[in-house]
Design an enzyme around this catalytic site. Structure first.
Site, PDB file in Angstrom:
ATOM      1  CB  ALA A 131      -1.068  -0.095   1.277  1.00 34.76           C
ATOM      2  CB  CYS A 132       1.851   3.770  -1.797  1.00 40.32           C
ATOM      3  SG  CYS A 132       1.198   4.010  -3.311  1.00 40.32           S
ATOM      4  N   GLY A 133       0.332   5.843  -0.895  1.00 38.25           N
ATOM      5  CA  GLY A 133      -0.854   6.954  -0.874  1.00 38.25           C
ATOM      6  C   GLY A 133      -1.838   6.818  -2.092  1.00 38.25           C
TER       7      GLY A 133
ATOM      8  N   GLY B 184      -1.380   4.526  -5.040  1.00 41.76           N
ATOM      9  CA  GLY B 184      -1.519   3.189  -5.771  1.00 41.76           C
ATOM     10  C   GLY B 184      -0.164   3.133  -6.824  1.00 41.76           C
TER      11      GLY B 184
ATOM     12  CE1 TYR C 286      -3.446   2.152   4.011  1.00 43.64           C
ATOM     13  CE2 TYR C 286      -1.379   3.329   3.401  1.00 43.64           C
ATOM     14  CZ  TYR C 286      -1.955   2.273   4.018  1.00 43.64           C
ATOM     15  OH  TYR C 286      -1.319   1.237   4.557  1.00 43.64           O
TER      16      TYR C 286
END
Length: 226
Positions: free
Chosen positions: A154-156, A158, A183
């Site tokens: 996961a990251c901010g 994608g 996220y």
């Protein structure tokens, strides 16, 4: 786009007045060329991740499905955001290995790049000038030595997680999930256990953009109450 410009610049430097210069038999590696190679690999990794997701080898998981994937399907949530984003908001119990780290080189060229970055990006987004973490795979292996473990990356937004997924897949991890949209696409109910002072979906936003966001949220609240 920035990578393509740098590549074209390198090609152009090999020519002068339309004539190709003699090739050197050996060129000592420099920090600049090493960073360029990392950027090129990162760009190509993103395309590889799309193929892995489309083929079904990597499972796309929406934020609203993430809690079930962790609690019921046995996925470990791997947060690959840089430290300053994670400090704002993070899912309790998630594993953290940053894909990008702050570039602490202070050579004249890098300082110029940092100044340009601050003027065009850093001031508005609050993002530091970064470089790919050269020890990313080794750090994940140290934290999760079992290559059969299920990792939900996961990251901010994608995008960075797509690069990480490709690197992990090439490194031998085959049970991978990708948080689709990152996220930023989540809502409060998707991740009930969140630590930090900011909402998880806003942790990527910083700098001047953060104040515009706060103003927008205030206007929305006023509009709902009126």
């Amino acid at each position: 786009m920035a990578t393509a410009i740098q590549i074209n610049h390198l090609h152009a430097s090999a020519f002068k007045h339309g004539k190709q210069q003699p090739k050197k038999l050996f060129t000592a590696p420099t920090r600049r060329t090493s960073q360029l190679q990392l950027q090129v690999r990162a760009a190509s990794s993103g395309y590889g991740a799309r193929q892995l997701i489309q083929s079904g080898e990597v499972r796309p998981i929406l934020p609203k499905e993430a809690a079930a994937a962790v609690n019921s399907d046995g996925f470990v949530l791997l947060d690959i955001r840089p430290e300053w984003e994670r400090e704002k908001a993070r899912v309790t119990g998630s594993l953290h290995v940053p894909l990008f780290v702050e570039d602490k080189d202070y050579s004249p060229i890098t300082l110029l790049k940092k100044w340009v970055h601050f003027g065009y990006i850093g001031l508005w987004t609050g993002q530091n000038f970064t470089m790919l973490n050269p020890d990313f795979l080794q750090q994940v292996e140290a934290a999760v030595p079992d290559k059969n473990a299920k990792l939900l990356v996961a990251c901010g937004e994608g995008l960075r997680s797509m690069i990480a997924v490709s690197k992990l897949h090439k490194g031998g991890y085959k049970n991978l999930g990708w948080l689709a949209g990152g996220y930023n696409r989540s809502v409060d109910a998707d991740f009930p256990d969140v630590e930090g002072e900011e909402k998880l979906q806003y942790a990527t936003i910083g700098g001047v953009s953060y104040y515009f966001l706060q103003l927008l949220l205030i206007l929305q609240a006023v509009g709902k109450s009126s």
